[in-house]
Motif scaffolding. Structure first.
Motif: not given
Length: 329
Positions: A1-27
């Motif tokens: 559970l501690r591992d999964v919590r760490g992984a989720l925090r990493a996802v959250l950090a990426r969501l907050r600062e990261g820019e998605p790519g241009e998505g899949r084509e065709p969208f």
């Protein structure tokens, strides 16, 4: 559970600062919504499973715990992955709202794992029930999200209008003739009578403030008219239309902080120059909103009347503010 919590925090950090790519084509927007709805639903189910597993002793075995953690992590990664499909070209206003909803789901899941890790093993705590409910609520939000950028901008403008309406009402209430603007917070027996300029408006103050109220009311009218125009004429079919809607949402977002700053400077003791500066800031934001609206597809000839009228109202009130404060320069 501690591992999964760490992984989720990493996802959250990426969501907050990261820019998605241009998505899949065709969208395809409908396909995106189906996929997002499914991932939110699966995440909700995984939260329930996790919470039930830790709701009474004995705790799950190491093997079961590993499986549960893996399922939770996969569900949350799927939510984030689908969000990243959404290209910028669909509109930054829409994407911000989807990102906020996605972030809330991840935050809810982190909180649930936290609660389980910190809870005594004997019983299901109140916190655990609340955290589980929090994840469910965050996951249900997907059904209320705007489905395209036009709907997202309508929702953003409606929120701005609500805040500005409240500010205007509050100021009107404070300015009622003869009312003490600090009456509600300074009713102190020991202070006795307060006859000083610091808590009352002079006649000259009131004249200046009536023009400021004119600007605040113009802000409310501007958002109201713009919201109606976007509802009636706004489209999110071409890149140009989507970008114009985003521009409108971005500039409209500046109205409410500018109204707040002006309102704060209107309380006694009034510094006329500060009032003038804040009034000029608000007037400039409103003129910009009206210009951007006029040049966009939400403003066919039938809408030009109110744009012209409100431009005149902003100039008229700003000129009065300038006249009242001329002697202070």
């Amino acid at each position: 559970l501690r591992d999964v919590r760490g992984a989720l925090r990493a996802v959250l950090a990426r969501l907050r600062e990261g820019e998605p790519g241009e998505g899949r084509e065709p969208f395809e927007l409908p396909r995106f919504w189906d996929a997002l709805g499914q991932t939110f639903q699966v995440t909700s189910q995984e939260a329930t499973k996790l919470s039930l597993a830790f709701s009474r002793p004995p705790p799950p075995s190491a093997e079961d715990c590993r499986k549960l953690s893996e399922d939770v992590q996969n569900a949350v990664l799927a939510v984030a992955t689908v969000y990243y499909w959404l290209p910028k070209g669909q509109g930054t206003t829409l994407r911000k709202m989807v990102r906020d909803a996605t972030t809330e789901v991840v935050e809810g899941m982190i909180q649930l794992t936290d609660t389980i890790l910190n809870a005594p093993e004997e019983s299901l705590s109140q916190e655990q029930l609340i955290s589980t409910g929090g994840v469910w609520e965050a996951c249900e939000q997907v059904s209320n999200l705007p489905r395209d950028n036009q709907a997202a901008v309508v929702s953003a403008l409606a929120a701005c209008l609500g805040v500005v309406k409240d500010a205007v009402e509050e100021m009107e209430h404070a300015l009622v003739e003869g009312q003490d603007p600090y009456g509600d917070i300074m009713e102190d027996e020991e202070l006795g009578f307060r006859g000083n300029r610091d808590t009352y408006w002079s006649e000259a103050d009131r004249q200046l403030l009536s023009s400021c109220m004119g600007l605040m009311k113009a802000s409310k009218a501007c958002l109201k008219k713009l919201l109606a125009a976007v509802k009636a004429h706004g489209k999110a079919e071409s890149p140009e239309q989507i970008a114009q809607l985003d521009d409108l949402a971005d500039i409209a977002n500046e109205i409410s902080p500018s109204v707040d700053e002006l309102a704060l400077s209107m309380y006694p003791p009034v510094n006329p120059l500060a009032v003038r500066l804040n009034a000029a800031k608000l007037a400039s934001v409103l003129k910009k909103v009206l210009e951007i609206a006029k040049a966009s597809h939400v403003c066919p000839p039938s809408e030009e009347g109110w744009v012209q009228f409100l431009t005149g109202a902003v100039d008229h009130n700003m000129n009065k503010v300038k006249n009242f404060t001329q002697g202070q320069l």
